[in-house]
Design an enzyme around this catalytic site. Sequence first.
Site, PDB file in Angstrom:
ATOM      1  N   ASP A 239       0.842  -1.199   0.000  1.00  0.00           N
ATOM      2  CA  ASP A 239       0.000   0.000   0.000  1.00  0.00           C
ATOM      3  C   ASP A 239       0.882   1.255   0.000  1.00  0.00           C
ATOM      4  OD1 ASP A 239      -2.808   0.900   0.222  1.00  0.00           O
ATOM      5  OD2 ASP A 239      -2.035   1.904   2.027  1.00  0.00           O
ATOM      6  N   LYS A 243       1.476   4.285  -2.931  1.00  0.00           N
ATOM      7  CA  LYS A 243       1.442   5.738  -2.679  1.00  0.00           C
ATOM      8  C   LYS A 243       2.682   6.421  -3.247  1.00  0.00           C
ATOM      9  CE  LYS A 243      -1.478   5.226   1.402  1.00  0.00           C
ATOM     10  NZ  LYS A 243      -1.601   5.311   2.859  1.00  0.00           N
TER      11      LYS A 243
END
Length: 380
Positions: A239, A243
Amino acid sequence: MKSIAQFPPNPGLVSSPSPLLTPLSVHRRQQLSLGLIGPGRVGAALLQQLRKNQLRLAERFGVELKLYGVITSKKMWACETDGMQYWHSGNEGHPADLETFENHMRGKGAHVMLIDCTASDVIADYYEGWMRSGIHIVTPNKLAGSGSLDRWQRIQLAGNSAQFRQEAAVCAGLPVVQTLRDLIDTGDELLSIEGIFSGTLAWLCHHYDGSCSFSALLRDAHALAYTEPDPREDLSGMDVARKLVILAREAGLSISLTDVQVQNLVPACLGEVSTETFFSNMEALDVMMGQRLAEARAQGGVLRHVGRIDAEGHGRVGLCVLPLEHALARTSATDNVIQFDTRRYRENPMKIQGPGAGPEVTAAGIFADLLRIASTLRVE
Ligand SMILES: NC(=O)c1ccc[n+]([C@@H]2O[C@H](COP(=O)([O-])OP(=O)(O)OC[C@H]3O[C@@H](n4cnc5c(N)ncnc54)[C@H](OP(=O)(O)O)[C@@H]3O)[C@@H](O)[C@H]2O)c1
């Protein structure tokens, strides 16, 4: 075209249109027709914020936000007049059909926006086509910004026809993407972006002081709903890598997830097992984490989970030992902290800090993107 369910009145909500538009706003009236894909936690919070502010935005700024449709993976609802104050998830709806939904939205005025509040790759595949037909896209979904580079570049090219914004995909409501864009647009030179991008791992690192095992702490974090239902999603580091890729691409770098070196904290023996088996064997994490904590102590520093990307697009995600005086060492429990090191901010890098998740703040990030697009639209 198939018929679509209409929004029945919701008696609990305000229904009268504003009688109080100021002469200025009447003169400068701007209508933005909205369709929401995915009224889940974030989507529902966004609808609440839109409802609450709809009248104020129309009266003070002449921005008329109108909701013409909502769709989930199973059902869809639509209306021919604004349904913002009427729609609620208890309404009946019709079976979902994205093409019918898109056609319905297409006829709803000069400025149409679809807000994708799903985590669906299938929906991200539609962005380019929607944008080419003039539909703006706002989303907290990370998959377009961090998925296939080819798809991302096609979305960029479609930016000639409509706008795409994804602020909330990085740190929810924190203005990270917009700040990065402003730095670059005003001619600053990006040297690196470094930060704590996972509130879950920030909490775990912050509380991991050796007084209890890491697995015990992870159980606590899960019980407090700080982790994903399967904590391996947090521990994998993917995750955070997504980003970084989103930010790097927003800064103009053509990179992919494979350019980011990711340390997966999940031991290989627990990588493929069921969630239940993972929970009953989490102690397998303790040896490695105990060693990393001991290393940090020996160096007089603290353990933090950090994502970093440099100006060439080389990224890294994983545990780091940071000196106590480092900006990322002094964070509060679940905050995200993003530090931009640029030519102008070389001596003292710019920092943005605060909660980086939660439906309310994520919805606010989407809302801010929506208003940024609205402010650029031609007045009807
Ligand atoms: N929650 C946060 O704090 C946070 C923070 C930053 C970013 N985000 C991002 O925001 C997005 C939404 O998160 P969330 O927490 O609101 O998730 P959620 O509660 O699971 O909601 C997802 C929604 O998407 C709908 N959906 C899923 N697949 C769909 C499809 N193919 N077509 C149409 N609708 C579909 C779901 O409806 P059905 O299940 O009924 O199909 C549901 O309404 C995700 O991309 C997430 O990564 C969330």
